[in-house]
Design an enzyme around this catalytic site. Structure first.
Site, PDB file in Angstrom:
ATOM      1  N   ASP A 306       0.758  -1.172   0.221  1.00  0.00           N
ATOM      2  CA  ASP A 306       0.151   0.018   0.108  1.00  0.00           C
ATOM      3  C   ASP A 306       0.953   1.094   0.100  1.00  0.00           C
ATOM      4  O   ASP A 306       0.378   2.220  -0.585  1.00  0.00           O
ATOM      5  CB  ASP A 306      -1.006   0.064   1.077  1.00  0.00           C
ATOM      6  CG  ASP A 306      -2.114  -1.175   0.975  1.00  0.00           C
ATOM      7  OD1 ASP A 306      -2.420  -1.256  -0.102  1.00  0.00           O
ATOM      8  OD2 ASP A 306      -2.693  -1.637   2.118  1.00  0.00           O
ATOM      9  N   TYR A 390      -9.926  -0.766   3.014  1.00  0.00           N
ATOM     10  CA  TYR A 390      -9.291  -0.333   4.459  1.00  0.00           C
ATOM     11  C   TYR A 390      -8.843   1.079   4.380  1.00  0.00           C
ATOM     12  O   TYR A 390      -8.726   1.970   3.857  1.00  0.00           O
ATOM     13  CB  TYR A 390      -7.915  -1.199   4.333  1.00  0.00           C
ATOM     14  CG  TYR A 390      -8.061  -2.481   5.027  1.00  0.00           C
ATOM     15  CD1 TYR A 390      -8.218  -2.369   6.612  1.00  0.00           C
ATOM     16  CD2 TYR A 390      -8.049  -3.750   4.467  1.00  0.00           C
ATOM     17  CE1 TYR A 390      -8.152  -3.451   7.239  1.00  0.00           C
ATOM     18  CE2 TYR A 390      -8.290  -4.865   5.302  1.00  0.00           C
ATOM     19  CZ  TYR A 390      -8.374  -4.759   6.587  1.00  0.00           C
ATOM     20  OH  TYR A 390      -8.499  -5.946   7.308  1.00  0.00           O
TER      21      TYR A 390
END
Length: 678
Positions: A306, A390
């Site tokens: 990420d 998320y």
């Protein structure tokens, strides 16, 4: 109250301003032939080296401001790096970078969804699952990785592996209805779908056969017995902010930002009775890996980076007063660029506030009935990023006892898939969160780079852990004070905290061991406290987990940094990211595993610590539809750095506020025992 962005930065480490981003793009385009369809992946500060910063501090000369730029030429299907001098208005370097893929941009996120939803093969697969209104579908462009890209797709293309869901309305939870089994690979340069794979349906009509998972305020019956809780600081905060310099209590630091890392903290120091002492030169979360353990081919390829693949700073939220932070706050905007090279600002991206954190220290002298107690006030420097489903909150806590705690809070919506009716009980690869909805077992690893300089850059690294003492190891002093040649450990209860120096990169590769109380200590052998002990700090693990993937797995080849919890390297200007500068679609083997093969010395060197914080996530219904924040952290604590507890001078509450007056203000009965007391 967002900090004012000036035309020119105040310090060599300050992020680029709006004007500097615009100037950097204009200088590059005046000196290079940039294809109009090229994408500006990144325009950021080209951070000056440690040596240059030290030279600047020594002779007062100003450090030249430079911008580092990454350009993706879509037509050439290649990448370029540039360094631009903002002072000299010139291009310092222009370098072709063949064979690499920079991080996925926000524009590519949006356009990828559009092209997938317009693809006829994808639409046919979606119809099989009950989708009629394609505008209500959502498509997330996951990173494609390397090893599990289909053989009939050229790995040299700039790829995304797109996953799909469908809503029942624009405001519905988009992740409640997965279109499991539909896979789309998209060329992000050409912006075209190159392959659609339909692995088959598990639920024939996901629109009507799956439940809503609503979470918005207007869609839920809210509890009514919660009373207001206000954080009141009528005299303002205890910090001072000058530009990007932050001072709180005895802490000093500079607040930085990059698109890739998000929050970066520079020059973390502590004012020890007028002696401003260095602790950390630079600190940030530099990479993430989120591997999934379910062998289901619809999900076994997932392993998102990420930070390196998406630029977690670029995905930052504008923080909300009273929700993300309470009390008196100061905000910094995140000033970045879009893919056209224009300025793009996320307002209130960084929040600074203070928190009460319970008891700092207390002692009651039962003989004199005297009680001394101090409240624990901590400074919070934080930001939040949303990566698809998320949400990650990064908090850096600074305490009055000289300790620092980097913390991650995981929330948002779990990545999910479908389970066929009658197959809801899995073998542990997944758990059911809702009817037909599974959450796959997965892990989150966050790698923090701590360029630690304990009273200077010449440091040493030690492993500390409990060690038992075998019987008969040495002589024992008996109860009568005489030497007894018998056991040193007659009761078997003796143990000590062993201290072993880790002198090289290979020795420093280590795992946590909570059973032995293992931690790592960094010392400066050239500086001592008044007990003549080397000054130091220790890294104390909190929650952590071993990587679930096997060492020879594709995950471990690309995210080798999760193989150890601790790595250490001697400082090198080019060694910034543990999985390499460009992890997107890279096969692995770069970064920390490559650097540490040299097995360089760590004895008296400028040591950089790389700590991998792991969270094991076995899903449950209580994580649905929104995951309650899961907290994970580690601490950096002083060891012999001070001559005594630095928290002894913290005043009691009655010394900084009128307790009785506050009781009378808040309660009709001033003797109400629930009022503030000392």
């Amino acid at each position: 109250m967002a900090t004012e962005v000036t035309a020119k930065a105040d310090h060599p480490l300050d992020p680029l301003t709006r004007n500097e981003i615009t100037a950097a793009r204009e200088i590059l385009e005046e000196n290079q032939d940039i294809d109009p369809e090229s994408r500006y992946v990144k325009i950021v500060l080209d951070e000056p080296s440690k040596d240059k910063l030290q030279e600047d501090n020594s002779d007062g000369s100003a450090i030249a401001r430079q911008a580092f730029i990454i350009v993706r030429d879509r037509n050439e299907r290649t990448t370029y790096e540039a360094v631009v001098s903002l002072d000299q208005n010139e291009v310092v370097s222009w370098e072709h970078k063949p064979g690499i893929q920079p991080s996925i941009t926000l524009e590519e996120f949006d356009k990828c969804e559009e092209v997938v939803k317009n693809n006829s093969e994808w639409r046919e697969a979606a119809r099989k699952r009950g989708v009629e209104d394609f505008d209500l579908a959502i498509v997330d462009p996951w990173s494609a990785g390397y090893h599990l890209i289909p053989e009939d797709i050229d790995k040299d293309r700039r790829l995304s592996h797109a996953m799909s869901w469908v809503r029942t309305s624009e405001e519905d939870n988009g992740y409640a209805r997965p279109l499991d089994g539909i896979h789309a690979w998209v060329d992000l340069d050409e912006m075209e779908v190159v392959k659609v794979l339909d692995r088959g349906t598990k639920i024939d009509d996901v629109v009507n056969d799956l439940e809503d998972a609503k979470y918005r305020e207007e869609d839920r019956d809210l509890r009514t017995d919660l009373k207001p809780y206000n954080v009141d600081q009528p005299e303002g905060p205890s910090w001072e902010i000058d530009g990007r310099k932050l001072e709180w209590q005895k802490w000093q630091m500079r607040v930085g930002w990059t698109q890739r890392e998000g929050l970066v903290l520079h020059n973390i120091r502590y004012d020890d009775d007028g002696d401003v002492r260095q602790i950390i030169n630079r600190a940030s979360c530099v990479e993430m890996s989120v591997p999934y353990g379910d062998p289901d081919p619809n999900h076994n390829w997932k392993n998102a980076f990420d930070v390196g693949e998406y630029n977690i700073g670029r995905l930052a939220n504008p923080l909300m007063e009273g929700c993300d932070c309470l009390g008196y706050m100061h905000y910094f905007d995140a000033v970045m660029n879009d893919t056209d090279g224009e300025v793009n600002v996320v307002p209130n991206a960084i929040c600074i506030h203070e928190e009460d954190y319970g008891t700092l220290w207390k002692h009651t002298n039962w003989r004199t009935e005297n009680t001394e107690v101090r409240r624990n006030r901590r400074l919070v420097v934080s930001f939040v990023s949303t990566v698809g489903n998320y949400d990650y909150q990064f908090n850096w806590y600074f305490y009055q006892d000289g300790s620092v705690e980097p913390q991650v809070r995981l929330t948002g919506i779990n990545s999910n898939g479908l389970v066929e009716p009658g197959s809801e009980q899995g073998p542990g690869y997944y758990e059911m969160m809702a009817p037909h909805i599974k959450g796959m077992v997965h892990q989150h690893f966050f790698n923090f780079r701590i360029d630690i300089d304990v009273d200077g850059p010449e440091n040493q690294l030690y492993r500390r852990q409990n060690q038992q003492v075998p019987k008969g190891a040495d002589k024992n002093i008996g109860w009568d004070g005489e030497t007894d040649p018998g056991d040193i450990n007659p009761t078997g209860a003796a143990f000590y905290c062993d201290k072993t120096q880790l002198t090289s990169e290979q020795e420093a590769q280590d795992l946590i061991n909570q059973r032995k109380g293992r931690y790592w200590q960094i010392e400066n052998p050239n500086k001592t406290n008044y007990l003549d002990r080397p000054v130091g700090y220790r890294l104390v693990p909190g929650e952590n987990v071993e990587a679930g993937a096997q060492k020879d797995s594709s995950i471990m080849e690309r995210a080798t940094f999760i193989d150890n919890h601790l790595w250490a390297t001697p400082y090198h200007e080019e060694e910034r990211f543990p999985a390499g500068e460009y992890p997107n679609q890279h096969e692995g083997g770069i970064g920390l595993p490559e650097w540490t093969e040299q097995d360089r010395s760590l004895d008296g060197e400028d040591i950089v610590l790389w700590y991998s914080l792991g969270v094991n996530h076995v899903d449950r219904p209580e994580d649905w539809p929104i995951l309650p924040a899961h907290l994970a952290s580690f601490k950096l604590e002083p060891v012999n750095f001070f001559d005594e507890s630095p928290a002894m001078d913290v005043p009691p509450e009655h010394a900084i506020k009128d307790i009785q007056a506050r009781r009378e203000q808040k309660y009709s009965d001033p003797d109400d025992v629930t009022a503030d007391d000392d």
